[in-house]
Motif scaffolding. Structure first.
Motif, PDB file in Angstrom:
ATOM      1  N   ILE A  69       0.845  -1.207   0.000  1.00  0.00           N
ATOM      2  CA  ILE A  69       0.000   0.000   0.000  1.00  0.00           C
ATOM      3  C   ILE A  69       0.876   1.251   0.000  1.00  0.00           C
ATOM      4  O   ILE A  69       0.587   2.223  -0.679  1.00  0.00           O
ATOM      5  CB  ILE A  69      -0.932   0.000   1.234  1.00  0.00           C
ATOM      6  CG1 ILE A  69      -1.889  -1.181   1.160  1.00  0.00           C
ATOM      7  CG2 ILE A  69      -1.703   1.303   1.340  1.00  0.00           C
ATOM      8  CD1 ILE A  69      -2.729  -1.377   2.391  1.00  0.00           C
ATOM      9  N   GLU A  70       1.964   1.163   0.759  1.00  0.00           N
ATOM     10  CA  GLU A  70       2.873   2.307   0.859  1.00  0.00           C
ATOM     11  C   GLU A  70       3.431   2.688  -0.509  1.00  0.00           C
ATOM     12  O   GLU A  70       3.714   3.848  -0.777  1.00  0.00           O
ATOM     13  CB  GLU A  70       4.026   1.903   1.797  1.00  0.00           C
ATOM     14  CG  GLU A  70       4.687   3.048   2.480  1.00  0.00           C
ATOM     15  CD  GLU A  70       5.747   2.564   3.469  1.00  0.00           C
ATOM     16  OE1 GLU A  70       5.588   1.472   4.062  1.00  0.00           O
ATOM     17  OE2 GLU A  70       6.734   3.290   3.644  1.00  0.00           O
ATOM     18  N   GLY A  71       3.540   1.692  -1.377  1.00  0.00           N
ATOM     19  CA  GLY A  71       4.147   1.933  -2.684  1.00  0.00           C
ATOM     20  C   GLY A  71       3.184   2.488  -3.721  1.00  0.00           C
ATOM     21  O   GLY A  71       3.596   2.786  -4.828  1.00  0.00           O
ATOM     22  N   ILE A  72       1.896   2.561  -3.398  1.00  0.00           N
ATOM     23  CA  ILE A  72       0.968   3.092  -4.400  1.00  0.00           C
ATOM     24  C   ILE A  72       0.372   4.407  -3.909  1.00  0.00           C
ATOM     25  O   ILE A  72       0.295   4.654  -2.709  1.00  0.00           O
ATOM     26  CB  ILE A  72      -0.184   2.101  -4.730  1.00  0.00           C
ATOM     27  CG1 ILE A  72      -0.865   1.598  -3.459  1.00  0.00           C
ATOM     28  CG2 ILE A  72       0.275   0.981  -5.595  1.00  0.00           C
ATOM     29  CD1 ILE A  72      -1.971   0.617  -3.721  1.00  0.00           C
ATOM     30  N   SER A  73      -0.065   5.232  -4.854  1.00  0.00           N
ATOM     31  CA  SER A  73      -0.602   6.519  -4.405  1.00  0.00           C
ATOM     32  C   SER A  73      -2.091   6.647  -4.714  1.00  0.00           C
ATOM     33  O   SER A  73      -2.765   7.503  -4.172  1.00  0.00           O
ATOM     34  CB  SER A  73       0.180   7.660  -5.032  1.00  0.00           C
ATOM     35  OG  SER A  73       0.113   7.501  -6.433  1.00  0.00           O
ATOM     36  N   GLY A  74      -2.613   5.783  -5.581  1.00  0.00           N
ATOM     37  CA  GLY A  74      -4.031   5.904  -5.944  1.00  0.00           C
ATOM     38  C   GLY A  74      -4.934   5.404  -4.831  1.00  0.00           C
ATOM     39  O   GLY A  74      -4.787   4.275  -4.351  1.00  0.00           O
ATOM     40  N   ARG A  75      -5.871   6.272  -4.428  1.00  0.00           N
ATOM     41  CA  ARG A  75      -6.803   5.960  -3.356  1.00  0.00           C
ATOM     42  C   ARG A  75      -7.631   4.707  -3.679  1.00  0.00           C
ATOM     43  O   ARG A  75      -7.785   3.810  -2.858  1.00  0.00           O
ATOM     44  CB  ARG A  75      -7.704   7.184  -3.202  1.00  0.00           C
ATOM     45  CG  ARG A  75      -8.529   7.231  -1.995  1.00  0.00           C
ATOM     46  CD  ARG A  75      -9.292   8.553  -1.942  1.00  0.00           C
ATOM     47  NE  ARG A  75     -10.719   8.367  -1.992  1.00  0.00           N
ATOM     48  CZ  ARG A  75     -11.483   7.815  -1.059  1.00  0.00           C
ATOM     49  NH1 ARG A  75     -11.005   7.404  -0.019  1.00  0.00           N
ATOM     50  NH2 ARG A  75     -12.762   7.668  -1.165  1.00  0.00           N
ATOM     51  N   LEU A  76      -8.131   4.639  -4.907  1.00  0.00           N
ATOM     52  CA  LEU A  76      -9.021   3.529  -5.260  1.00  0.00           C
ATOM     53  C   LEU A  76      -8.297   2.192  -5.221  1.00  0.00           C
ATOM     54  O   LEU A  76      -8.844   1.183  -4.783  1.00  0.00           O
ATOM     55  CB  LEU A  76      -9.633   3.752  -6.648  1.00  0.00           C
ATOM     56  CG  LEU A  76     -10.581   4.940  -6.715  1.00  0.00           C
ATOM     57  CD1 LEU A  76     -11.126   5.133  -8.116  1.00  0.00           C
ATOM     58  CD2 LEU A  76     -11.742   4.760  -5.723  1.00  0.00           C
ATOM     59  N   GLU A  77      -7.036   2.218  -5.648  1.00  0.00           N
ATOM     60  CA  GLU A  77      -6.270   0.976  -5.641  1.00  0.00           C
ATOM     61  C   GLU A  77      -6.025   0.510  -4.198  1.00  0.00           C
ATOM     62  O   GLU A  77      -6.142  -0.679  -3.885  1.00  0.00           O
ATOM     63  CB  GLU A  77      -4.948   1.216  -6.378  1.00  0.00           C
ATOM     64  CG  GLU A  77      -4.275  -0.075  -6.813  1.00  0.00           C
ATOM     65  CD  GLU A  77      -2.923   0.181  -7.476  1.00  0.00           C
ATOM     66  OE1 GLU A  77      -2.653   1.326  -7.890  1.00  0.00           O
ATOM     67  OE2 GLU A  77      -2.141  -0.784  -7.556  1.00  0.00           O
ATOM     68  N   MET A  78      -5.721   1.480  -3.329  1.00  0.00           N
ATOM     69  CA  MET A  78      -5.503   1.124  -1.908  1.00  0.00           C
ATOM     70  C   MET A  78      -6.761   0.487  -1.325  1.00  0.00           C
ATOM     71  O   MET A  78      -6.717  -0.540  -0.650  1.00  0.00           O
ATOM     72  CB  MET A  78      -5.258   2.384  -1.072  1.00  0.00           C
ATOM     73  CG  MET A  78      -3.942   3.018  -1.231  1.00  0.00           C
ATOM     74  SD  MET A  78      -3.915   4.436  -0.079  1.00  0.00           S
ATOM     75  CE  MET A  78      -2.459   5.245  -0.643  1.00  0.00           C
ATOM     76  N   ILE A  79      -7.901   1.142  -1.605  1.00  0.00           N
ATOM     77  CA  ILE A  79      -9.170   0.661  -1.056  1.00  0.00           C
ATOM     78  C   ILE A  79      -9.455  -0.752  -1.571  1.00  0.00           C
ATOM     79  O   ILE A  79      -9.859  -1.634  -0.819  1.00  0.00           O
ATOM     80  CB  ILE A  79     -10.314   1.635  -1.432  1.00  0.00           C
ATOM     81  CG1 ILE A  79     -10.096   2.956  -0.708  1.00  0.00           C
ATOM     82  CG2 ILE A  79     -11.686   1.055  -1.123  1.00  0.00           C
ATOM     83  CD1 ILE A  79     -10.997   4.085  -1.139  1.00  0.00           C
TER      84      ILE A  79
END
Ligand code: AMP
Length: 545
Positions: A13-23
């Motif tokens: 999660i730390e490596g991604i910045s897109g909110r939707l992808e995290m969710i």
């Protein structure tokens, strides 16, 4: 769930910045979790160990943590601190240090998510004379058993900053998506329980479980907040409105059931022991079971004292009697959230007010209701003449929405642009300020991360700098030359002349001429200005003619 799987998930999660992808990632991780794991997992993802309202705190300062890491990695504490300064991130530095340990340590069984939680819980419960030594033993063992990546997240959880960008909003949406329930229902249950861990469990059961949540005494709910606005706007939106003085004190929530009373601060900390006089006044004012919302004021010889005095009392743990003689505190109650077993959050303000007036004797903040602009403006002038900060204008039909900074309550105060920001670093002072912190690095929040927006070095009295030093000296997590980094916790309200775009700070913005207004230790870091709000202010800035 193995703690290494949790750690890998955090790393991803730390490596991604897109909110939707995290969710999306989190929504897929939660359904398989057991009932015991689910709340722990959810709280950990937000960088929390216990619900906000829980009296339990792990209580591990950076010093103890670094000492434990030093022992396990076979280094000196100074070397640990040097590594943290070199890397600029305590979690990653500790991960590096633990990799050197790995080659020498024996095989140990993998850490489990619940086992880590139970250790944290044990840390929170350790009391007595041997506290520090016992705590050190527990964290040493944790780091000894941890793989390096696990060490990164154990350290960050204990330091209270996970830095993976999962704030409450993202976690709420992931719970809704994971269990196929409406995000508004999840939000409503969150407002009432104030713990997304428990809400996740309810979401797992289904929508009805989320609907059937009530507030109960001794489990504080977040306070309803206000936006800035104007009397005219409120009147054109709502017609007749309610207006109250905006007191310059500190918010409290008072809970009473039978003979038992507790009082909570705006950060939902139990401050009953620090405010026995307020408790006594309120418990003597009603025979009902209640949850009251109000503002605590400090007075001396009938005059209200500045906000700083109030906070000193809220912070006070010892010598309360001696201190009480100097600073008398009085409660000003303006809302009733619960009465004799019934939740009143979904009742309109005018109905809650009518019940409040029938429920307690005295201590109620005066209120005027009016649809006449002149009358409210004159009330505003009276408020300022009496030395209050301004007035609060409230929609008469507004429901009580915990934690929401909506347009139902609006604060009207003289125009000074200020914002609340987290104190994330400082520089040692010089000359008269030698031995104290002299300037402070301030940050706003963006998806669970703190992004610097400027430094403040003016507006402090010598007395205030000394007070801030004693408050922050144990929160230093890294040194580099004249600069230190803090474990985030403190919040400053600062005034400023202008906001500019700037490549110098990670937020992309910089405050021009920031000036310290006051310490807001009634506010927690998740209440500070968001990057979106900074952008909004930047857009609205007045361009010189
Ligand atoms: P601010 O801290 O600037 O966001 O302003 C909101 C705060 O004003 C609340 O959190 C309360 O602590 C405080 N306050 C003072 N008087 C009132 C009032 N009559 N109604 C609601 N909040 C009040």
């Amino acid at each position: 769930m193995d703690f290494i799987d949790f750690s890998r998930l955090c790393e991803r999660i730390e490596g991604i910045s897109g909110r939707l992808e995290m969710i999306d990632i989190v929504s897929r991780a939660i359904p398989p979790l057991s009932e015991e794991e689910l709340p722990v997992f959810v709280r950990f993802l937000m960088g929390r160990i216990f619900p906000d309202w829980s009296p339990l705190k792990a209580g591990i300062g950076p010093n103890l943590l670094f000492e434990a890491v030093a022992y396990v990695a076979g280094k000196k504490k100074g070397e640990v601190i040097d590594e943290i300064n070199r890397v600029g991130d305590a979690g990653i530095a500790i991960e590096h240090l633990l990799s050197s340990k790995e080659q020498t340590s024996f095989f140990s069984s993998p850490l489990d998510l619940l086992e880590v939680f139970r250790d944290f819980e044990y840390l929170a419960r350790i009391e007595g004379t041997r506290t520090q030594r016992e705590k050190l033993k527990v964290i040493r063992k944790l780091f000894a058993d941890a793989q390096p990546l696990e060490g990164r997240y154990i350290a960050r959880l204990l330091l209270g900053e996970l830095r993976i960008g999962m704030g409450e909003g993202n976690v709420r949406d992931a719970i809704a998506k994971g269990f196929g329930v409406d995000a508004d229902l999840v939000e409503h249950a969150h407002q009432l329980t104030n713990d997304l861990g428990e809400v996740a469990l309810l979401a797992k059961i289904g929508p009805d479980a989320l609907r059937n949540v009530f507030i109960e005494p001794f489990r504080p709910v977040k306070m309803m907040l206000a936006q800035q606005g104007t009397i005219e706007e409120m009147m054109s939106d709502h017609g007749k409105i309610a207006a109250e003085f905006k007191y310059d004190g500190s918010r409290f929530q008072f809970h009473k059931k039978g003979d038992k009373c507790r009082i909570y601060s705006r950060k939902l900390e139990d401050v009953t022991n620090a405010l026995p006089d307020i408790v006594q006044q309120l418990s003597g004012a009603t025979d009902h079971d209640v949850i009251l919302d109000g503002e605590a004021l400090a007075v001396r010889d009938g005059r209200t004292l500045p906000f700083q005095y109030v906070l000193r009392r809220f912070r006070r743990k010892h010598d309360i009697d001696a201190h009480m003689e100097q600073i008398e505190m009085i409660p000003m109650v303006f809302d009733l959230l619960y009465l004799d077993g019934k939740t009143l959050l979904d009742e309109p303000l005018h109905a809650r007010r009518t019940l409040l007036e029938k429920t307690i004797r005295g201590h109620i903040a005066p209120q005027v209701t009016s649809g006449d602009l002149d009358a409210v403006e004159s009330f505003y002038r009276t408020a300022l003449e009496k030395g209050h900060e301004g007035i609060m204008v409230k929609a008469l039909d507004s429901l009580y929405t915990p934690g929401v900074r909506g347009r139902q309550w609006v604060k009207i105060k003289p125009a000074v642009d200020t914002m609340d920001l987290a104190v994330v670093g400082a520089e040692w002072g010089e000359g008269r300020r030698a031995g104290l912190f002299g300037s402070f690095l301030l940050a706003c929040q963006y998806q669970g991360e703190l992004l610097p927006v400027g430094k403040v070095a003016t507006g402090f009295s010598d007395e205030m700098l000394a007070e801030i030093y004693s408050l922050l000296k144990d929160s230093v997590i890294a040194h580099s030359g004249k600069e230190v980094t803090f474990e985030p916790g403190a919040v400053f309200e600062v005034g400023y002349a202008e906001i500019q775009k700037s490549p110098n700070y990670r937020s992309g913005f910089a405050l021009r001429f920031p000036r310290f207004i006051r310490l807001r230790d009634d506010k927690s870091v998740d209440e500070i200005e968001t990057l979106e709000q900074v952008k909004e202010r930047f857009k609205k800035r007045i361009t010189p003619a």
